[in-house]
Write a protein that holds these residues in place. Sequence first.
Motif, PDB file in Angstrom:
ATOM      1  N   VAL A  57       0.833  -1.201   0.000  1.00  0.00           N
ATOM      2  CA  VAL A  57       0.000   0.000   0.000  1.00  0.00           C
ATOM      3  C   VAL A  57       0.866   1.249   0.000  1.00  0.00           C
ATOM      4  CG1 VAL A  57      -1.675   1.297   1.380  1.00  0.00           C
ATOM      5  CG2 VAL A  57      -1.975  -1.134   1.048  1.00  0.00           C
TER       6      VAL A  57
ATOM      7  N   LEU B  75       0.428  -4.112  -5.700  1.00  0.00           N
ATOM      8  CA  LEU B  75      -0.937  -3.751  -6.113  1.00  0.00           C
ATOM      9  C   LEU B  75      -1.058  -3.680  -7.619  1.00  0.00           C
ATOM     10  CD1 LEU B  75      -1.627  -0.946  -3.502  1.00  0.00           C
ATOM     11  CD2 LEU B  75      -2.275  -3.313  -3.387  1.00  0.00           C
TER      12      LEU B  75
ATOM     13  N   ALA C 133       1.942   2.973  -3.210  1.00  0.00           N
ATOM     14  CA  ALA C 133       0.977   3.807  -3.917  1.00  0.00           C
ATOM     15  C   ALA C 133       1.099   5.280  -3.548  1.00  0.00           C
ATOM     16  CB  ALA C 133      -0.446   3.317  -3.626  1.00  0.00           C
TER      17      ALA C 133
ATOM     18  N   GLN D  65      -9.130  -0.100  -4.872  1.00  0.00           N
ATOM     19  CA  GLN D  65      -8.899  -0.546  -6.245  1.00  0.00           C
ATOM     20  C   GLN D  65      -8.453  -2.010  -6.278  1.00  0.00           C
ATOM     21  OE1 GLN D  65      -6.004   1.713  -8.421  1.00  0.00           O
ATOM     22  NE2 GLN D  65      -6.448   0.672 -10.329  1.00  0.00           N
TER      23      GLN D  65
ATOM     24  N   ALA E 295      -5.978   2.961  -2.935  1.00  0.00           N
ATOM     25  CA  ALA E 295      -5.196   1.816  -3.414  1.00  0.00           C
ATOM     26  C   ALA E 295      -5.806   0.503  -2.938  1.00  0.00           C
ATOM     27  CB  ALA E 295      -3.751   1.939  -2.943  1.00  0.00           C
TER      28      ALA E 295
END
Length: 184
Positions: A12, A184, A15, A90, A87
């Motif tokens: 995370v 991600l 991002a 998504q 993030a």
Amino acid sequence: MGIVGDGLERAVQQAFTRPIPKSAGAQMRYLVKQLKGTRAVAEALGISQRTVERYVKDQIRRPRADLAQRLEAAVRERWQPRIRAQAKQQAATSTGLVIDTRARFGFTAAPGTTDDARLRHLTIALPPQYAARLFDAQEAGASEQQLRNIAAEGLGEVYFRDGGRRARGLEVEFTDVEHLEFDL
């Protein structure tokens, strides 16, 4: 936390659109703003309120190594919460997670099969539902073993059972994790 929880946090943090503040004074000022006061920052970091005030005024510039680590961790934990939430959202709804791991995989299957655990290096894209489950469990305070079980279930479904096309009823064991990264 643990290897899975820390891996999710690092994914995370990738991002982030801006780097965290570099200097100790800037980091302290950010925390004072976020926690709404020097007393709360002092309690969070385990130092005196006067020390926090001196960092804010740049009277102290270089913290001890242990304080520098706690300070950076506290800032990183609170940095760009909306970007972090976007993030996660998504990944949980559309893109999923990529997991790269080197661990021992074993499984229980029908008698007569080779279910001995062995070390494997896998890079697999997990579907969004597993990303959602991992993030939800992490936010709910799940243990490291619970997070590993969710990851093992996802790896079993995608890699070993191939989305239900083979090896029905196979239960995957995910142990001896040497390396684990999420993207991600």
